[in-house]
Scaffold this motif. Structure first.
Motif, mmCIF file in Angstrom:
data_model
loop_
_atom_site.group_PDB
_atom_site.id
_atom_site.type_symbol
_atom_site.label_atom_id
_atom_site.label_comp_id
_atom_site.label_asym_id
_atom_site.label_seq_id
_atom_site.Cartn_x
_atom_site.Cartn_y
_atom_site.Cartn_z
ATOM 1 N N SER A 1 0.825 -1.207 0.000
ATOM 2 C CA SER A 1 0.000 0.000 0.000
ATOM 3 C C SER A 1 0.860 1.257 0.000
ATOM 4 C CB SER A 1 -0.898 0.023 1.239
ATOM 5 O OG SER A 1 -1.765 -1.083 1.279
ATOM 6 N N ARG B 1 -10.015 -0.681 -4.200
ATOM 7 C CA ARG B 1 -8.609 -0.703 -3.787
ATOM 8 C C ARG B 1 -8.120 0.667 -3.330
ATOM 9 N NH1 ARG B 1 -4.581 -1.843 -7.363
ATOM 10 N NH2 ARG B 1 -5.724 -0.866 -9.090
ATOM 11 N N MET C 1 -3.951 3.919 -1.413
ATOM 12 C CA MET C 1 -3.909 2.896 -2.456
ATOM 13 C C MET C 1 -3.491 1.572 -1.832
ATOM 14 S SD MET C 1 -2.204 5.038 -5.599
ATOM 15 C CE MET C 1 -0.582 5.142 -4.832
ATOM 16 N N ASN C 2 -4.370 0.586 -1.916
ATOM 17 C CA ASN C 2 -4.122 -0.730 -1.347
ATOM 18 C C ASN C 2 -4.021 -1.784 -2.438
ATOM 19 O OD1 ASN C 2 -4.394 0.324 1.333
ATOM 20 N ND2 ASN C 2 -6.623 0.209 1.113
ATOM 21 N N ASN C 3 -3.428 -2.906 -2.078
ATOM 22 C CA ASN C 3 -3.309 -4.019 -3.016
ATOM 23 C C ASN C 3 -2.792 -3.533 -4.376
ATOM 24 O OD1 ASN C 3 -3.476 -6.649 -3.954
ATOM 25 N ND2 ASN C 3 -5.636 -6.464 -4.519
ATOM 26 N N ASP D 1 -0.417 -0.373 -11.848
ATOM 27 C CA ASP D 1 -0.648 0.922 -11.192
ATOM 28 C C ASP D 1 0.572 1.834 -11.308
ATOM 29 O OD1 ASP D 1 -2.371 -0.868 -8.625
ATOM 30 O OD2 ASP D 1 -3.289 0.356 -10.208
#
Length: 124
Positions: free
Chosen positions: A17, A67, A83-85, A90
């Motif tokens: 993250s 996410r 911002m996760n995962n 990305d």
């Protein structure tokens, strides 16, 4: 004139993250909606997320839903993108932008002020 400065980018592994921050100066913060956009190498700029003046209205790109989370702190003149995962796709330069008005939109053309961007790199 509105000035925006992003921070919080970096290089992380997939699944980890990051939280991006955007500090805003030069105008009344609560007068503006804000958005996050990104540009990956060799690709067009794309919308990521947007938030209205109060924080009550939020939009997300399909790639961000579930996410990413956009938020704002009107006492600190700061917009955040949690911002996760994270995934390798990305990887991009992420830009914070200010709308001239208070209503959130996904339309990049509505955003009059832009930061310099912060690099996010995700390795697999």
């Amino acid at each position: 004139q509105v000035y925006l400065e992003e921070s919080g980018g970096g290089s992380v592994q997939a699944g980890e993250s990051l939280t991006l921050s955007c500090v805003v100066t030069g105008s009344t913060f609560s007068d503006h909606a804000f958005g996050w956009f990104r540009r990956a190498p060799g690709k067009d700029q794309e919308f990521v997320a947007a938030i209205s003046w109060s924080g009550g209205g939020k939009f997300y790109a399909n790639t961000a839903k579930g996410r990413f989370a956009i938020s704002r702190d009107n006492t600190k003149n700061t917009v955040f993108l949690q911002m996760n995962n994270l995934m390798p796709e990305d990887t991009a330069v992420y830009y914070c932008a200010a709308d001239r008005g208070p209503i959130a939109t996904i339309d990049a053309g509505r955003y009059a002020y832009w930061g310099q961007g912060t690099q996010v790199t995700i390795s697999s």
